[in-house]
Design a protein around this motif. Structure first.
Motif, PDB file in Angstrom:
ATOM      1  N   GLU A  33      58.214 -56.000  -2.705  1.00  0.00           N
ATOM      2  CA  GLU A  33      57.941 -54.573  -2.861  1.00  0.00           C
ATOM      3  C   GLU A  33      56.883 -54.119  -1.867  1.00  0.00           C
ATOM      4  OE1 GLU A  33      56.893 -53.873  -6.880  1.00  0.00           O
ATOM      5  OE2 GLU A  33      58.897 -54.287  -7.671  1.00  0.00           O
ATOM      6  N   ALA A  34      55.879 -54.988  -1.636  1.00  0.00           N
ATOM      7  CA  ALA A  34      54.829 -54.632  -0.680  1.00  0.00           C
ATOM      8  C   ALA A  34      55.396 -54.495   0.725  1.00  0.00           C
ATOM      9  CB  ALA A  34      53.719 -55.691  -0.706  1.00  0.00           C
ATOM     10  N   ILE A  35      56.342 -55.407   1.065  1.00  0.00           N
ATOM     11  CA  ILE A  35      56.947 -55.338   2.389  1.00  0.00           C
ATOM     12  C   ILE A  35      57.775 -54.070   2.535  1.00  0.00           C
ATOM     13  CG2 ILE A  35      58.676 -56.427   3.878  1.00  0.00           C
ATOM     14  CD1 ILE A  35      57.678 -59.123   2.905  1.00  0.00           C
ATOM     15  N   LEU A  36      58.546 -53.761   1.508  1.00  0.00           N
ATOM     16  CA  LEU A  36      59.408 -52.581   1.569  1.00  0.00           C
ATOM     17  C   LEU A  36      58.614 -51.286   1.565  1.00  0.00           C
ATOM     18  CD1 LEU A  36      62.233 -53.713  -0.880  1.00  0.00           C
ATOM     19  CD2 LEU A  36      62.319 -53.650   1.618  1.00  0.00           C
ATOM     20  N   ASP A  37      57.339 -51.346   1.122  1.00  0.00           N
ATOM     21  CA  ASP A  37      56.507 -50.148   1.035  1.00  0.00           C
ATOM     22  C   ASP A  37      55.659 -49.935   2.294  1.00  0.00           C
ATOM     23  OD1 ASP A  37      55.732 -47.866  -0.454  1.00  0.00           O
ATOM     24  OD2 ASP A  37      53.821 -48.833  -0.937  1.00  0.00           O
ATOM     25  N   LEU A  38      55.974 -50.678   3.354  1.00  0.00           N
ATOM     26  CA  LEU A  38      55.208 -50.531   4.584  1.00  0.00           C
ATOM     27  C   LEU A  38      55.336 -49.114   5.132  1.00  0.00           C
ATOM     28  CD1 LEU A  38      56.061 -53.861   6.434  1.00  0.00           C
ATOM     29  CD2 LEU A  38      53.878 -53.252   5.385  1.00  0.00           C
ATOM     30  N   LYS A  39      54.232 -48.576   5.656  1.00  0.00           N
ATOM     31  CA  LYS A  39      54.218 -47.235   6.246  1.00  0.00           C
ATOM     32  C   LYS A  39      54.143 -47.376   7.770  1.00  0.00           C
ATOM     33  CE  LYS A  39      53.944 -44.798   2.376  1.00  0.00           C
ATOM     34  NZ  LYS A  39      54.674 -45.650   1.437  1.00  0.00           N
ATOM     35  N   PHE A  40      54.960 -46.630   8.472  1.00  0.00           N
ATOM     36  CA  PHE A  40      54.999 -46.696   9.923  1.00  0.00           C
ATOM     37  C   PHE A  40      54.553 -45.362  10.515  1.00  0.00           C
ATOM     38  CE2 PHE A  40      57.850 -50.044   8.669  1.00  0.00           C
ATOM     39  CZ  PHE A  40      57.627 -51.047   9.606  1.00  0.00           C
ATOM     40  N   LYS A  41      53.757 -45.457  11.597  1.00  0.00           N
ATOM     41  CA  LYS A  41      53.361 -44.273  12.354  1.00  0.00           C
ATOM     42  C   LYS A  41      53.839 -44.457  13.784  1.00  0.00           C
ATOM     43  CE  LYS A  41      49.413 -41.624  14.094  1.00  0.00           C
ATOM     44  NZ  LYS A  41      47.947 -41.484  14.155  1.00  0.00           N
ATOM     45  N   GLN A  42      54.496 -43.462  14.326  1.00  0.00           N
ATOM     46  CA  GLN A  42      55.020 -43.545  15.683  1.00  0.00           C
ATOM     47  C   GLN A  42      54.014 -42.968  16.667  1.00  0.00           C
ATOM     48  OE1 GLN A  42      58.694 -41.457  16.329  1.00  0.00           O
ATOM     49  NE2 GLN A  42      59.290 -42.754  18.040  1.00  0.00           N
ATOM     50  N   VAL A  43      53.704 -43.748  17.711  1.00  0.00           N
ATOM     51  CA  VAL A  43      52.834 -43.301  18.791  1.00  0.00           C
ATOM     52  C   VAL A  43      53.708 -43.156  20.034  1.00  0.00           C
ATOM     53  CG1 VAL A  43      50.797 -43.801  20.175  1.00  0.00           C
ATOM     54  CG2 VAL A  43      50.882 -44.522  17.784  1.00  0.00           C
ATOM     55  N   THR A  44      53.773 -41.957  20.600  1.00  0.00           N
ATOM     56  CA  THR A  44      54.692 -41.663  21.700  1.00  0.00           C
ATOM     57  C   THR A  44      53.951 -40.967  22.836  1.00  0.00           C
ATOM     58  OG1 THR A  44      55.311 -39.452  20.921  1.00  0.00           O
ATOM     59  CG2 THR A  44      56.487 -41.323  19.947  1.00  0.00           C
ATOM     60  N   THR A  45      54.725 -40.480  23.783  1.00  0.00           N
ATOM     61  CA  THR A  45      54.144 -39.716  24.892  1.00  0.00           C
ATOM     62  C   THR A  45      53.461 -38.451  24.398  1.00  0.00           C
ATOM     63  OG1 THR A  45      56.324 -38.704  25.207  1.00  0.00           O
ATOM     64  CG2 THR A  45      55.781 -40.580  26.599  1.00  0.00           C
ATOM     65  N   ASP A  47      51.505 -38.369  22.038  1.00  0.00           N
ATOM     66  CA  ASP A  47      50.153 -38.790  21.656  1.00  0.00           C
ATOM     67  C   ASP A  47      49.334 -39.267  22.845  1.00  0.00           C
ATOM     68  OD1 ASP A  47      50.474 -38.635  18.644  1.00  0.00           O
ATOM     69  OD2 ASP A  47      52.106 -40.001  19.166  1.00  0.00           O
ATOM     70  N   GLY A  48      49.927 -39.209  24.040  1.00  0.00           N
ATOM     71  CA  GLY A  48      49.177 -39.588  25.234  1.00  0.00           C
ATOM     72  C   GLY A  48      49.688 -40.809  25.954  1.00  0.00           C
ATOM     73  N   GLN A  80      43.355 -41.996  19.111  1.00  0.00           N
ATOM     74  CA  GLN A  80      43.778 -41.464  20.398  1.00  0.00           C
ATOM     75  C   GLN A  80      44.084 -42.600  21.364  1.00  0.00           C
ATOM     76  OE1 GLN A  80      40.521 -39.081  21.812  1.00  0.00           O
ATOM     77  NE2 GLN A  80      39.231 -40.826  22.313  1.00  0.00           N
ATOM     78  N   VAL A  81      44.798 -42.241  22.420  1.00  0.00           N
ATOM     79  CA  VAL A  81      45.215 -43.201  23.432  1.00  0.00           C
ATOM     80  C   VAL A  81      44.402 -42.972  24.706  1.00  0.00           C
ATOM     81  CG1 VAL A  81      47.128 -43.990  24.880  1.00  0.00           C
ATOM     82  CG2 VAL A  81      47.551 -43.342  22.499  1.00  0.00           C
ATOM     83  N   THR A  82      43.837 -44.035  25.244  1.00  0.00           N
ATOM     84  CA  THR A  82      43.151 -44.000  26.540  1.00  0.00           C
ATOM     85  C   THR A  82      44.009 -44.767  27.539  1.00  0.00           C
ATOM     86  OG1 THR A  82      40.983 -43.969  25.472  1.00  0.00           O
ATOM     87  CG2 THR A  82      41.057 -44.563  27.809  1.00  0.00           C
ATOM     88  N   VAL A  83      44.307 -44.137  28.671  1.00  0.00           N
ATOM     89  CA  VAL A  83      45.209 -44.730  29.649  1.00  0.00           C
ATOM     90  C   VAL A  83      44.432 -45.143  30.896  1.00  0.00           C
ATOM     91  CG1 VAL A  83      47.278 -44.389  31.059  1.00  0.00           C
ATOM     92  CG2 VAL A  83      47.114 -43.307  28.807  1.00  0.00           C
ATOM     93  N   ILE A 387      60.398 -38.839  26.192  1.00  0.00           N
ATOM     94  CA  ILE A 387      60.509 -38.948  27.644  1.00  0.00           C
ATOM     95  C   ILE A 387      61.010 -40.346  27.957  1.00  0.00           C
ATOM     96  CG2 ILE A 387      59.266 -38.931  29.827  1.00  0.00           C
ATOM     97  CD1 ILE A 387      57.362 -36.898  28.623  1.00  0.00           C
ATOM     98  N   ILE A 388      62.094 -40.431  28.686  1.00  0.00           N
ATOM     99  CA  ILE A 388      62.750 -41.710  28.916  1.00  0.00           C
ATOM    100  C   ILE A 388      62.031 -42.460  30.035  1.00  0.00           C
ATOM    101  CG2 ILE A 388      64.954 -42.830  29.420  1.00  0.00           C
ATOM    102  CD1 ILE A 388      66.287 -40.179  28.543  1.00  0.00           C
ATOM    103  N   GLU A 389      61.274 -43.472  29.659  1.00  0.00           N
ATOM    104  CA  GLU A 389      60.650 -44.398  30.603  1.00  0.00           C
ATOM    105  C   GLU A 389      59.755 -43.705  31.632  1.00  0.00           C
ATOM    106  OE1 GLU A 389      62.126 -47.594  33.812  1.00  0.00           O
ATOM    107  OE2 GLU A 389      63.363 -47.537  32.031  1.00  0.00           O
ATOM    108  N   GLY A 390      59.003 -42.731  31.199  1.00  0.00           N
ATOM    109  CA  GLY A 390      58.013 -42.142  32.090  1.00  0.00           C
ATOM    110  C   GLY A 390      58.592 -41.155  33.093  1.00  0.00           C
ATOM    111  N   LEU A 391      57.693 -40.616  33.927  1.00  0.00           N
ATOM    112  CA  LEU A 391      58.072 -39.548  34.850  1.00  0.00           C
ATOM    113  C   LEU A 391      57.703 -39.895  36.282  1.00  0.00           C
ATOM    114  CD1 LEU A 391      57.109 -36.437  32.713  1.00  0.00           C
ATOM    115  CD2 LEU A 391      59.396 -37.066  33.471  1.00  0.00           C
ATOM    116  N   SER A 392      58.024 -41.116  36.697  1.00  0.00           N
ATOM    117  CA  SER A 392      57.736 -41.490  38.084  1.00  0.00           C
ATOM    118  C   SER A 392      59.028 -41.509  38.892  1.00  0.00           C
ATOM    119  CB  SER A 392      57.067 -42.861  38.139  1.00  0.00           C
ATOM    120  OG  SER A 392      57.984 -43.879  37.811  1.00  0.00           O
TER     121      SER A 392
END
Length: 745
Positions: A33-45, A47-48, A80-83, A387-392
């Motif tokens: 039950e603990a495994i099934l109750d895992l919470k996920f947060k998505q970090v994407t472009t 978010d930096g 936050q994300v530092t790049v 964004i698909i694989e960045g903008l370069s």
């Protein structure tokens, strides 16, 4: 006992897999039950992140999360994300922005390996120390390991190294230090076991172990079975005829000047030094050509001094040069510099201004040979998609109304109304071939008929050629677009460059590609050292531009069509009435013609200087989806002819409907969404259906939209199980048939 343990460890792989497979069965209900109750947060472009493609995740000893991406090193503190990345404002900050591996030591340093060197980041001061050839045996760093004794081991493509903190240098563990066991091989993985022994995995030499107790290396030859292979070509490609592959269009390089005492590996000493741009003491890369009204050819190319501290790896600090020639194939001479930047691509706006794109920005001037260039940065709106694989490494194509279509390295398609204003993403996945490849170096262009795209899968070592009616929906033609060895002379001599990158095209007045430029280098990049005999340049290779064709049938061509009339237009220097070997011609879908099949000619007639060929309709392979059927044949001297034909009933400027992510209004209990037409003609009225999971949430009508017009729609979700956090699909339907779909994860 210890050796028996090692032997058991090697034999127990299958046992371990079974244990993990059975693990859920052994867990108590509360644990599951603990495994099934895992919470996920998505970090994407959003978010930096510089890209949504994360290659490695690493947690350091302070608990911070470090993310290895292809476009920078990222630190995530939970908020936050530092790049950390090299760009125009911080050139050379990292040896390369493509981070392969991470590890942190007990002295407060984070180590990052890249394909172009090793980086050590002092997490307290932010200072970054770089280690590149010749301080390490190879700049490609695949793996890192910090042991319990705070030893930093580094796996490179040419051997295993140990960091010596007293001397701030790396020690190569080759035959001399390993009793002849380890050679200069490609090290791909490192692990420390419970006894403190070091395990070393290699690309094609198998597994090794370093016993710290015995100070001795062991090899496990039974495991040395890995091979380096290219992706297997589809079997049907063997049946392609001349003209079926894009690479069949490459022509011999024009005769030029050879020289003695020049730089380069033996395989390129036969080159024409006046082809493209070449300058002793300067390394060049990338670049494309524009022609001005006075007939001059202008090449915008980046370069750096060959004796720069890191040789080829100095590329992040490159300068964009403007060079000029009287011929499209050179020699080009530098006229002035544009500014700092890498991988340029130049294009011309409707008002005549010239834009030179570079990674992370662009320069603009009022004419090709301006001495003053202004730097700026594009704005990008992903329209709620990732964004698909960045903008370069963007590449650009001019649309019929003066707007611009761009393709990014990751394969996303973007549109700007004028080439400078905001670029909007229209795709939710890459438009490249559906293979598990690693793609780079896209080049897109449009002629009077259609869009063309070439992209290189460097993992599978195949460059693909694609075509499109609208720049968003693509078909993939079989066969290689280019391979090493395409730079050949009229006498058959080949300039065998080690690598061909950054292809760009030069186009004629009809938009046809008449020449392709490549950045070429004579050795592996990291072996191009300062002051040595290696370097890089830009070369120009002519292309067979193809014939101008048009189908004269007014009714749609189907499998029931008895005859197909095709006009071959005469051009300056080409008389189809006297030059074409008519009986060699085949016409129809590329799926037929590329393999020597298709329609056969029945008769010919003339129309002015043009030639009209009447083909039997049998075997054309043309379907309702066809927008540019193909012709392949020969001239009377045996040279290859080809071309794509315009169909009179096809709309070559279609509407392109695109939706933003639906937004749920809790107060009104409805979904709201925005739809915009990015096409070049008015759209037809459609039904817009919103789906979530397997549920249809409802449909709403959308009227006709003019180009770039936007409409806001709303609907009441029909499903009681609707979850506003779920992903969405927005489907556009005409007469009940799906014509477009946008997916939002």
């Amino acid at each position: 006992m210890k050796k028996q343990y090692k032997s058991f460890l090697l034999r127990s792989k299958n046992l371990l897999l079974v244990i993990f497979a059975l693990l859920p069965c052994a867990l108590p209900a509360a644990g599951m039950e603990a495994i099934l109750d895992l919470k996920f947060k998505q970090v994407t472009t959003l978010d930096g992140l510089p890209t949504d493609e994360v290659q490695k995740i690493y947690q350091d000893r302070e608990g911070f999360i470090w993310l290895a991406t292809r476009y920078g090193l990222c630190k995530y503190d939970g908020y936050q994300v530092t790049v950390y990345k090299s760009n125009l404002y911080a050139p050379g900050l990292l040896t390369n922005n493509n981070i392969y591996c991470l590890a942190d030591d007990y002295d407060g340093n984070l180590w990052a390996g890249t394909p172009e060197g090793l980086n050590k980041l002092n997490k307290k001061t932010g200072e970054i120390r770089q280690y590149v050839a010749s301080s390490i045996p190879n700049n490609l760093v695949s793996c890192l390991l910090v042991t319990k004794q705070n030893e930093v081991w580094v796996g490179t493509d040419s051997g295993l190294c140990l960091y010596d903190s007293d001397k701030d240098s790396l020690i190569l563990y080759d035959e001399r230090l390993t009793g002849g066991v380890l050679k200069r091989m490609s090290v791909k993985s490192l692990m420390e076991d419970v006894d403190g022994d070091l395990w070393i995995g290699t690309w094609s030499n198998g597994l090794f172990r370093y016993s710290t107790e015995e100070n001795r290396f062991y090899a496990y030859p039974a495991l040395n079975c890995a091979q380096i292979t290219e992706r297997e070509r589809p079997a049907e490609w063997k049946q392609l005829v001349k003209g079926g592959r894009f690479m069949d269009r490459f022509q011999p390089m024009p005769e030029g000047v050879s020289a003695q005492g020049i730089w380069g590996a033996d395989s390129v000493l036969n080159r024409y030094v006046d082809n493209g741009i070449e300058l002793p003491g300067t390394s060049f890369w990338g670049g494309n050509i524009l022609q001005s009204a006075d007939g001059k050819y202008h090449l915008y190319v980046c370069g750096w001094l060959e004796e720069s501290p890191r040789g080829h790896m100095f590329w992040p600090s490159s300068t964009v040069y403007h060079a000029v020639s009287d011929n499209s194939t050179g020699p080009f001479k530098i006229r002035n510099s544009v500014g700092k930047g890498h991988n340029p691509e130049a294009f011309r706006l409707e008002d005549g201004c010239v834009v030179v794109y570079v990674i992370d920005g662009y320069y603009i001037a009022d004419k090709e040979d301006s001495s003053v260039w202004t730097y700026g940065q594009f704005d990008f709106d992903a329209r709620d998609c990732k964004i698909i694989e960045g903008l370069s490494n963007l590449t650009f194509a001019h649309r019929q109304d003066g707007s611009y279509l761009a393709v990014c390295r990751g394969g996303g398609v973007w549109i700007s109304k004028d080439g400078l204003s905001t670029y909007y993403q229209l795709t939710d996945k890459r438009v490249y071939p559906p293979v598990e490849g690693r793609f780079e170096d896209p080049v897109v262009w449009r002629d009077d008929l259609q869009y063309h795209l070439i992209v290189n899968d460097w993992l599978g070592r195949i460059a693909f050629y694609q075509r499109s009616k609208d720049g968003v929906h693509w078909i993939i033609e079989p066969g290689e677009a280019y391979v090493p060895g395409i730079s050949f002379h009229k006498d058959g001599e080949v300039e065998s460059w080690f690598k061909y990158e950054r292809p760009k095209v030069f186009q004629d007045e009809h938009g046809r590609a008449t020449q392709m430029n490549f950045a070429v280098i004579d050795t592996i990049k990291w072996e191009d050292l300062p002051g040595d005999r290696h370097s890089s340049k830009n070369i120009c290779i002519p292309l067979n531009k193809g014939m101008l064709l048009s189908v004269l049938n007014e009714k749609e061509v189907t499998s029931c069509t008895r005859t197909i009339k095709v006009r071959i237009a005469a051009e300056e220097g080409f008389n189809p009435q006297t030059e074409v070997d008519v009986q060699s011609l085949r016409f129809g879908s590329y799926k037929e013609v590329n393999f020597g099949r298709g329609c056969k000619p029945l008769k010919t007639c003339v129309s002015g200087k043009d030639l009209i060929v009447v083909f039997s309709g049998k075997g054309s392979g043309i379907t309702a989806e066809e927008f540019a059927p193909k012709m392949i044949g020969k001239d009377k001297a045996g040279n290859m002819f080809y071309g794509y034909a315009r169909l009179p009933y096809v709309d070559y400027q279609p509407a392109l409907l695109s939706a933003r992510r639906p937004v749920y209004d809790k107060g009104k209990g409805e979904l709201r969404l925005e739809v915009q037409n990015f096409g070049l003609s008015a759209s037809k009225a459609v039904e817009v259906e919103v789906r979530s999971g397997r549920n249809c949430l409802g449909r709403v009508q959308a009227g006709a939209l003019q180009p770039y017009e936007t409409v806001n729609l709303s609907l009441k979700p029909a499903s009681a199980s609707f979850d506003e956090k779920s992903g969405y699909e927005v489907v556009f339907l005409q007469d009940g048939v799906e014509v477009e779909k946008n997916v939002f994860e």
